[in-house]
Design an enzyme around this catalytic site. Sequence first.
Site, PDB file in Angstrom:
ATOM      1  N   LYS A  73      -5.159   3.103  -4.108  1.00  8.95           N
ATOM      2  CA  LYS A  73      -4.658   2.296  -2.668  1.00  8.95           C
ATOM      3  C   LYS A  73      -5.740   2.494  -1.510  1.00  8.95           C
ATOM      4  O   LYS A  73      -5.945   1.809  -0.650  1.00  8.95           O
ATOM      5  CB  LYS A  73      -3.478   3.204  -2.151  1.00  8.95           C
ATOM      6  CG  LYS A  73      -2.283   2.817  -3.286  1.00  8.95           C
ATOM      7  CD  LYS A  73      -1.979   1.468  -3.260  1.00  8.95           C
ATOM      8  CE  LYS A  73      -0.783   1.286  -4.239  1.00  8.95           C
ATOM      9  NZ  LYS A  73      -0.105  -0.332  -4.438  1.00  8.95           N
ATOM     10  N   TYR A 113      -4.259   7.710  -8.312  1.00  8.83           N
ATOM     11  CA  TYR A 113      -3.185   6.560  -7.385  1.00  8.83           C
ATOM     12  C   TYR A 113      -3.766   6.341  -6.071  1.00  8.83           C
ATOM     13  O   TYR A 113      -3.821   5.506  -5.605  1.00  8.83           O
ATOM     14  CB  TYR A 113      -1.597   7.140  -7.530  1.00  8.83           C
ATOM     15  CG  TYR A 113      -0.814   6.214  -6.910  1.00  8.83           C
ATOM     16  CD1 TYR A 113      -0.477   4.986  -7.248  1.00  8.83           C
ATOM     17  CD2 TYR A 113      -0.330   6.500  -5.697  1.00  8.83           C
ATOM     18  CE1 TYR A 113       0.123   3.935  -6.599  1.00  8.83           C
ATOM     19  CE2 TYR A 113       0.466   5.862  -4.828  1.00  8.83           C
ATOM     20  CZ  TYR A 113       0.911   4.531  -5.506  1.00  8.83           C
ATOM     21  OH  TYR A 113       1.666   3.657  -4.830  1.00  8.83           O
ATOM     22  N   SER A 140       0.763  -1.162   0.135  1.00  9.27           N
ATOM     23  CA  SER A 140      -0.033  -0.030   0.141  1.00  9.27           C
ATOM     24  C   SER A 140       1.159   1.217   0.124  1.00  9.27           C
ATOM     25  O   SER A 140       1.972   1.119  -0.403  1.00  9.27           O
ATOM     26  CB  SER A 140      -0.874   0.074   1.089  1.00  9.27           C
ATOM     27  OG  SER A 140      -2.233   0.936   1.082  1.00  9.27           O
TER      28      SER A 140
END
Length: 288
Positions: free
Chosen positions: A160, A156, A142
């Site tokens: 995550k 992005y 992560s």
Amino acid sequence: MTYSDKKVWFVTGTSSGLGRAVVEHILEKGDRVVATLRKPGALADLVPKHSTDQLLVLKLDVVVPSDITAAFAAALAKFGRIDVVYNNAGFTSLGEVEGTQDSIARKMFEVNFFGATNVTREAVRVFRDENKPRGGRLLQASSMAAIQAMAGVGYYSATKFALEGVTQALAAELHPSWGIKITLIELGGFRTSIINEQENLHVAAVHPAYTAADLASVGFRELTTSGKLAESCSDPNKAAREIYKLGLDDNVGFRVPLGLDAIAVVGAQLDETRRDVEAAGKWSVDLK
């Protein structure tokens, strides 16, 4: 100690960066490793240096479900079990939310979320149904951006966030008797290809509304494309050393921020969230 006494690792996204660094560290420690990547030729230099009893290189594109099941099956056929999965494959896009094309955002979700989640599900199945005795460790790559979303990498960050959400739900669903432990590694900044425009970083065109020098996303774009961000990041080989340790430690927590920058970012976000939660109490005093 023979190879049969060593842990078997399964690592995705090993062509460069942390994936490759972790594979090299595992090999140095004498454990066995299944190194998976889209283009196996990228590891051609490693193959002659190690016995086939220690290193197995397999083609795996995480967006292709059949690649995932085939790679796990080949790993089991070779080594008989898989002890640790480091779920690492991913890429990012640099650009404001308004300036990122849907096609790029969706591709990131295909790799970073759906691909990683499908690897996760197959890892859990193998740990439970194939390993004898049952059990295994899943290390989920992560990011500190999964706790504090960052200007310039909004999509992005979102991938995550999503990966952490599904991972936390899955961890709550597992039966203790299966012997499966999951750890989210919230990575800080490391000098890897994910911040290298030529490899795993897509750079979106500048949105016309986002040109002011004092905008956070503009500053981040300049840092990244100039190479200054990479210069300030940590050594991926040191991260690989710690990731290896995490894979062998059953006492680590569910979340592990890795890097002093990650510790600072996650800590700051926790403080901000706690202040917001405490301030919100006045609106919920008679709500159930």
